[in-house]
Design a protein around this motif. Sequence first.
Motif, PDB file in Angstrom:
ATOM      1  N   ILE A 186      15.956  24.902  10.773  1.00  0.00           N
ATOM      2  CA  ILE A 186      16.496  23.704  10.133  1.00  0.00           C
ATOM      3  C   ILE A 186      16.267  23.754   8.628  1.00  0.00           C
ATOM      4  O   ILE A 186      17.151  23.395   7.839  1.00  0.00           O
ATOM      5  N   GLY A 187      15.097  24.219   8.234  1.00  0.00           N
ATOM      6  CA  GLY A 187      14.811  24.347   6.800  1.00  0.00           C
ATOM      7  C   GLY A 187      15.801  25.271   6.109  1.00  0.00           C
ATOM      8  O   GLY A 187      16.281  24.985   5.002  1.00  0.00           O
ATOM      9  N   GLN A 188      16.117  26.392   6.759  1.00  0.00           N
ATOM     10  CA  GLN A 188      17.094  27.319   6.186  1.00  0.00           C
ATOM     11  C   GLN A 188      18.474  26.675   6.082  1.00  0.00           C
ATOM     12  O   GLN A 188      19.181  26.870   5.082  1.00  0.00           O
ATOM     13  N   ALA A 189      18.854  25.905   7.105  1.00  0.00           N
ATOM     14  CA  ALA A 189      20.171  25.254   7.097  1.00  0.00           C
ATOM     15  C   ALA A 189      20.261  24.230   5.980  1.00  0.00           C
ATOM     16  O   ALA A 189      21.285  24.146   5.278  1.00  0.00           O
ATOM     17  N   ILE A 190      19.204  23.446   5.809  1.00  0.00           N
ATOM     18  CA  ILE A 190      19.202  22.444   4.739  1.00  0.00           C
ATOM     19  C   ILE A 190      19.212  23.121   3.378  1.00  0.00           C
ATOM     20  O   ILE A 190      19.945  22.708   2.462  1.00  0.00           O
ATOM     21  N   ASN A 191      18.418  24.162   3.233  1.00  0.00           N
ATOM     22  CA  ASN A 191      18.383  24.874   1.948  1.00  0.00           C
ATOM     23  C   ASN A 191      19.743  25.454   1.583  1.00  0.00           C
ATOM     24  O   ASN A 191      20.113  25.498   0.402  1.00  0.00           O
ATOM     25  N   SER A 192      20.484  25.909   2.579  1.00  0.00           N
ATOM     26  CA  SER A 192      21.812  26.457   2.285  1.00  0.00           C
ATOM     27  C   SER A 192      22.738  25.383   1.735  1.00  0.00           C
ATOM     28  O   SER A 192      23.572  25.656   0.856  1.00  0.00           O
ATOM     29  N   VAL A 193      22.586  24.158   2.223  1.00  0.00           N
ATOM     30  CA  VAL A 193      23.373  23.046   1.673  1.00  0.00           C
ATOM     31  C   VAL A 193      22.934  22.743   0.249  1.00  0.00           C
ATOM     32  O   VAL A 193      23.764  22.529  -0.644  1.00  0.00           O
ATOM     33  N   LEU A 194      21.635  22.743   0.020  1.00  0.00           N
ATOM     34  CA  LEU A 194      21.130  22.463  -1.327  1.00  0.00           C
ATOM     35  C   LEU A 194      21.614  23.522  -2.317  1.00  0.00           C
ATOM     36  O   LEU A 194      21.982  23.200  -3.452  1.00  0.00           O
ATOM     37  N   GLU A 195      21.623  24.772  -1.879  1.00  0.00           N
ATOM     38  CA  GLU A 195      22.091  25.843  -2.759  1.00  0.00           C
ATOM     39  C   GLU A 195      23.572  25.704  -3.060  1.00  0.00           C
ATOM     40  O   GLU A 195      24.030  25.976  -4.165  1.00  0.00           O
ATOM     41  N   LEU A 251       9.783  13.010  18.485  1.00  0.00           N
ATOM     42  CA  LEU A 251      10.683  13.904  17.760  1.00  0.00           C
ATOM     43  C   LEU A 251       9.924  14.980  16.980  1.00  0.00           C
ATOM     44  O   LEU A 251      10.500  16.004  16.610  1.00  0.00           O
ATOM     45  N   LYS A 252       8.640  14.753  16.728  1.00  0.00           N
ATOM     46  CA  LYS A 252       7.864  15.726  15.957  1.00  0.00           C
ATOM     47  C   LYS A 252       7.736  17.054  16.702  1.00  0.00           C
ATOM     48  O   LYS A 252       7.781  18.123  16.097  1.00  0.00           O
ATOM     49  N   VAL A 253       7.583  16.992  18.009  1.00  0.00           N
ATOM     50  CA  VAL A 253       7.449  18.217  18.804  1.00  0.00           C
ATOM     51  C   VAL A 253       8.743  19.021  18.743  1.00  0.00           C
ATOM     52  O   VAL A 253       8.727  20.250  18.569  1.00  0.00           O
ATOM     53  N   GLN A 254       9.867  18.332  18.886  1.00  0.00           N
ATOM     54  CA  GLN A 254      11.159  19.012  18.816  1.00  0.00           C
ATOM     55  C   GLN A 254      11.368  19.646  17.452  1.00  0.00           C
ATOM     56  O   GLN A 254      11.808  20.798  17.345  1.00  0.00           O
ATOM     57  N   TYR A 255      11.039  18.903  16.396  1.00  0.00           N
ATOM     58  CA  TYR A 255      11.223  19.411  15.039  1.00  0.00           C
ATOM     59  C   TYR A 255      10.382  20.661  14.804  1.00  0.00           C
ATOM     60  O   TYR A 255      10.849  21.638  14.192  1.00  0.00           O
ATOM     61  N   ALA A 256       9.150  20.653  15.302  1.00  0.00           N
ATOM     62  CA  ALA A 256       8.255  21.788  15.088  1.00  0.00           C
ATOM     63  C   ALA A 256       8.853  23.085  15.633  1.00  0.00           C
ATOM     64  O   ALA A 256       8.692  24.158  15.037  1.00  0.00           O
ATOM     65  N   SER A 257       9.572  22.988  16.749  1.00  0.00           N
ATOM     66  CA  SER A 257      10.145  24.185  17.366  1.00  0.00           C
ATOM     67  C   SER A 257      11.340  24.734  16.591  1.00  0.00           C
ATOM     68  O   SER A 257      11.720  25.891  16.772  1.00  0.00           O
ATOM     69  N   LEU A 258      11.939  23.896  15.747  1.00  0.00           N
ATOM     70  CA  LEU A 258      13.150  24.302  15.019  1.00  0.00           C
ATOM     71  C   LEU A 258      12.959  24.252  13.507  1.00  0.00           C
ATOM     72  O   LEU A 258      13.921  24.427  12.754  1.00  0.00           O
ATOM     73  N   LYS A 259      11.733  24.012  13.070  1.00  0.00           N
ATOM     74  CA  LYS A 259      11.469  23.733  11.655  1.00  0.00           C
ATOM     75  C   LYS A 259      12.010  24.805  10.724  1.00  0.00           C
ATOM     76  O   LYS A 259      12.662  24.513   9.715  1.00  0.00           O
ATOM     77  N   SER A 260      11.759  26.057  11.043  1.00  0.00           N
ATOM     78  CA  SER A 260      12.185  27.144  10.160  1.00  0.00           C
ATOM     79  C   SER A 260      13.703  27.216  10.054  1.00  0.00           C
ATOM     80  O   SER A 260      14.255  27.302   8.942  1.00  0.00           O
TER      81      SER A 260
END
Length: 377
Positions: free
Chosen positions: A19-28, A8-17
């Motif tokens: 996904i990070g933005q999506a999670i941050n929008s929830v946190l905000e 799963l690490k390889v898949q995550y690396a390709s979408l990291k940015s």
Amino acid sequence: MEVPLLDLKVQYASLKSEIGQAINSVLESQEFILGANVANLEKEIAGYCQTKHAIGVASGTDALLLALKGFEVGKGDEVITSAYSFFASAGTIWNAGATPVFIDIEPGSFNMNPELVEAAVTKRTKAIMPVHLFGQIAWMDPIMDIARRKGLAVIEDAAQSLGARQKDSAGTERKAGSIGSAGCTSFFPSKNLGGFGDGGMVVTNDDRAAERIRLLRVHGGKEKYLHSIVGTNSRLDAIQAAVLRVKLKSLEEWNRKRKEHAMFYDREFRGTPVSTPVVRNENVCIYNQYVVRVPQRDKVKDLLKKKGIGTAIYYPLPLHLQECFAGLKNKKGDFPEAEKASIESLALPVFPELTPEQRSYVAASLKEIVSEVKSGG
């Protein structure tokens, strides 16, 4: 060479940015329970599965349980299901208050044998739960015919098959989960569409059942502190929904790559003692797992591990032989195909990011090991 069963690490690396933005929008937003992300994911999954409704819940197990309760399956009822599946298939039937009635599988597809369904129907039967195992839809035409004639609900356990397709006898293609009364999928991280924890979804075209399931996931109340039925707490988290919305955009491509790997394995193992999965002509399989049958499976698994190749056994003990279901009075030999699959089946790496070099190493290693084992080496 090291080849994990799943990376799963390889898949995550390709979408990291993203996904990070999506999670941050929830946190905000600080909107963590249900809310816009969950509602939007529900719309997107309903569209993807070609159903009217999609209801996000806390896990694939809860999806099955709430779907059963949504169609009022309960105490005194029986539900027909496969003897060869993950525990949740039978466990949710039991936890709904009903009795699981097991039937055997087709040896090639590992799915419920539809020819055995009608003989298992009794006056107490309330539903049928076909399991679309390893990414392939069980043959639904005869199952749906029996359900219509007998007035039964059909709850599709589609935890491993989101995106799988099947043509009916008229040539109409349907998505997994859209054929029966309801379909249930899982977003467990190892699934083709996996989240960052547990999560699940119920899809259905039944308005009444959809409304009931929505109530059941929030303690049975439309309004806070006002409860029309007894429900539970089973809500899909907003962070999970945000992650899944990002990943959903890649699902078709990931499924395509899994199929590409599977076709490679099929060619490589042709004419060898390795039995490859059988896919019905009507089906498009998404290969949540690529499961073969091999002689002396446990020995083969150990030898593959020594070569750095990850594998898994699905499932080492059929459901009818589990200790917790001893009261159902099933015994060894009752479902021979399920029992045979439990001692022969072995899952190989098939994740989308598997490289050509890795899959060639897996195939060559397995052929070599099986040949040695067969010759007594």
